[in-house]
Structures are given as C-alpha cells and as structure tokens.
Scaffold this active site. Structure first.
Site, PDB file in Angstrom:
ATOM      1  N   HIS A   9       0.808  -1.220   0.000  1.00  0.00           N
ATOM      2  CA  HIS A   9       0.000   0.000   0.000  1.00  0.00           C
ATOM      3  C   HIS A   9       0.843   1.272   0.000  1.00  0.00           C
ATOM      4  CE1 HIS A   9      -3.978  -1.785   0.330  1.00  0.00           C
ATOM      5  NE2 HIS A   9      -3.433  -2.719   1.120  1.00  0.00           N
TER       6      HIS A   9
ATOM      7  N   THR B 234      -3.189  19.067 -17.551  1.00  0.00           N
ATOM      8  CA  THR B 234      -4.262  20.075 -17.554  1.00  0.00           C
ATOM      9  C   THR B 234      -3.621  21.418 -17.290  1.00  0.00           C
ATOM     10  OG1 THR B 234      -4.656  19.608 -15.223  1.00  0.00           O
ATOM     11  CG2 THR B 234      -6.026  18.465 -16.802  1.00  0.00           C
TER      12      THR B 234
ATOM     13  N   GLU C  33      -8.694   4.963  -6.376  1.00  0.00           N
ATOM     14  CA  GLU C  33      -7.733   5.156  -7.459  1.00  0.00           C
ATOM     15  C   GLU C  33      -8.349   5.902  -8.639  1.00  0.00           C
ATOM     16  OE1 GLU C  33      -9.617   1.067  -8.168  1.00  0.00           O
ATOM     17  OE2 GLU C  33      -9.084   2.359  -6.484  1.00  0.00           O
TER      18      GLU C  33
END
Length: 360
Positions: free
Chosen positions: A220, A238, A251
């Site tokens: 993890h 972006t 996710e």
C-alpha cells in the site's frame, strides 16, 4: 511619541541667556517654585544640553552673540529629539515683527523684559500643563494605534487561517489535488456559470487499471506513491488555471474542464494517457501492460439551469465503464447534448487500442 520624548526631565527648565544676572534671577525664581533648572550662556551649549538632558521647557533669550535665539529655536525644531520641547521666548525686544517671527519659528509664548515674576511662573505652568496633556493624548493615540494594528493583524491572521482551512477542507491529503468536496463545489459552480453563458463543460473520469493488483504486488505504501505520481502527471496535462484535478475516490480521478468542447476534452484525455505512460511505473500484476495505465471516460455537455449536473457525471461514468469493459488503457467519449430539458446520448467514441477485457 518617540522613546526620547518619554524621557524628559520632570520639572526641568533650560534657561538660555548670555546675561548672568538674568539667568540668576530666573533660576532663583523657578527654584522657589519647585522647578529644576539648567542654564546655557550661548546657543551652542543650549543645543547640546537640550539634546542630552531633554528639559521639559526652554526659556530662550533672543539677543545673543554668534547664534541668536531665533537660530537656536530653528535648530531645536529641526532635531527630532528636541522638536517637541516647548520654547518660551523671553526678550527685551517688544516689536510686533519680533514676536511674530518667534511664533512662526515654533515658540509657544513670548515674554518681554522686564518681566513680572508671577507672570513668568504662570506662563511656564500653563505650557507645561498643555505639554503634559499633549503627551497623554499622544500616548493614548499610540495605544489606540497599537490596538488597531494588533486587531488588524489578528483579523488578517484569522482570515489567512480560514482560507487555509477552506483549502485543506477541499484538498486530498494524499495526492494534494482537490478532494471530492472540492470537486462537487467546482462542478456546481461551473455548471451554474456555463448554464448562463451556454458554453460547454467537459468532464474526464480516470481510473487506474488493475490498481488492487498493484497494491497486492507492491504494497500500500507503493500504491500511495503511485497515486501521488499519477495526480502530478494529470496536473501537468491540464494546463489552464480554470481546470480542476480532483481525487474522485480510491484510485479514481476527475478532471473538470470548463469552456472546453469535445476535441479539447479529447486532447486533454490523450495528454493524460501520455503523461501516465511517461511515468513508466512498473506493474507486474496488470492485465493490460507491464506499466501502470489508466482508463478514461469523457463527457461534454452544455449545461442547462433546470437540469442537474449529475447527468454529466453519469455520462462520464458510463464512458469510463465502457473503457474498462472494452479492455482498459483507452479513452471513451460519450458526448451528451440536451433535447428540451432532458439529456440523451448523442454519440459514443472509443479511442486507443482495443484489448480483451480482464477480470478486474
């Protein structure tokens, strides 16, 4: 009021006169009235004493050699340390122009010689009282200014703290992009704005392919680092300030693209895929690639005020579902338009390589 002005010698009067008899007479008079005195026989010594001892008041003769009383007054008023000391001219000159000049230079009073003892004492006490009242007022004003500064500083600090709390409330702690609350607020705002302007609003939903397998394979902590890298890559893809990148859940990421038509939204989605590919994050457990990949669903709608923004989210989610179902690692566009007040599917386009869907 500066620090030096608070250090005036209480009840100390500086007598400036070159005639010894005048000085002795004034010193005797003032001492009987409880005042402390200093004396200077000329202007140069008077200036040194005034700056070093800061008397409460100056009795200043006019007719003196080398430097007359007017010049002494000018220099005292030009010095920040002594400019607020009250100056009473005491002189044998009795013409109106002499008195006017004395007041213009900053004198607070003018006594002519020969003087009356009680008049001198009365005028000194009056101006000392006025000076002390002025000092008290300045101290009060300074306290008020300090309180105002403190209040403004506290208000500014509180405002900054509130802004930071608002920012943190809309920020995902792991990836440092907007969280779901930030996404919802931004979407609602842009929906209202673009409804009025009748301009397109695009939404890209991005899901990391086979992320559960990634966590199972690498742990993890590695999964968290992977999500941070992916968030950064999406942010680089972006480029406009008005675009918003958010962690939509787990996710899954979302990108809000205001004023963006279909081709622009597809270009951003393609740039995101390329940015993720450039990361080259190894993913041995992937059913798609040896590296981490993403599936993306794109929807473009021109909002209407009487229609909920949920239709845009639903359309993008539907496109994302198809991208996952049809093999992952691809962009699917579902461009929705409105007919009347209800949206309907306009077209679906699948971009990217077609692969067989896996089990996840």
């Amino acid at each position: 009021m500066n620090e030096q002005q608070t250090q005036h010698n209480q009840n100390t009067i500086l007598i400036v006169d070159d005639v010894t008899d005048n000085v002795d007479l004034l010193r005797s008079l003032l001492t009987r009235q409880g005042f402390s005195t200093q004396s200077a026989p000329n202007g140069a010594i008077a200036l040194e004493l005034a700056e070093s001892t800061l008397p409460e008041l100056v009795l200043l003769d006019i007719c003196m050699p080398q430097m007359d009383g007017y010049q002494v007054c000018e220099k005292l008023k030009a010095n920040p340390a002594t400019r607020d000391i009250p100056i009473i001219f005491i002189s044998a000159l009795d013409e109106l122009p002499d008195k006017i000049k004395a007041f213009k230079l900053g004198g607070v009073d003018y006594i002519t010689k020969p003087f009356h003892s009680m008049e001198v004492v009365a005028r000194i006490e009056l101006h000392l009282s006025l000076r002390r009242l002025q000092q008290q007022l300045e101290q009060q004003n300074e306290r008020l200014r300090a309180e105002v500064r403190d209040r403004r500083a506290a208000e500014t600090a509180l405002q900054l703290a509130n802004q930071e709390l608002q920012r943190l409330a809309h920020l995902d702690g792991l990836t440092q992009v907007a969280n779901r609350r930030g996404f919802d607020n931004c979407l609602a705002h842009e929906w209202r704005r673009l409804s009025r302007e009748q301009q397109p609003l695009a939404l890209v939903l991005c899901d990391v392919d086979c992320f559960k397998r990634f966590n199972d394979t690498y742990g993890h902590q590695a999964g968290d680092q992977c999500l941070r890298q992916i968030a950064g890559a999406i942010g680089l893809a972006t480029k406009r300030p008005g675009d918003l990148v958010a962690r939509y859940g787990g996710e899954e990421f979302a990108v809000i693209l205001p004023n963006t038509p279909t081709q622009g939204a597809l270009k951003v989605a393609d740039d995101i895929q390329l940015a993720i590919a450039d990361l080259k994050i190894a993913h041995q457990g992937s059913l798609v690639s040896q590296f981490v990949t993403m599936s993306l669903g794109v929807a473009v709608i021109t909002p209407l005020l009487d229609v909920s923004s949920i239709h845009l989210v639903t359309a993008a989610d539907r496109a994302l579902y198809r991208a996952k179902a049809e093999g992952r690692d691809r962009v699917v566009l579902e461009e929705s338009i409105f007919k009347g007040s209800l949206p309907f599917r306009h077209e679906s386009i699948v971009l990217g390589q077609v692969r067989e869907p896996g089990n996840e």
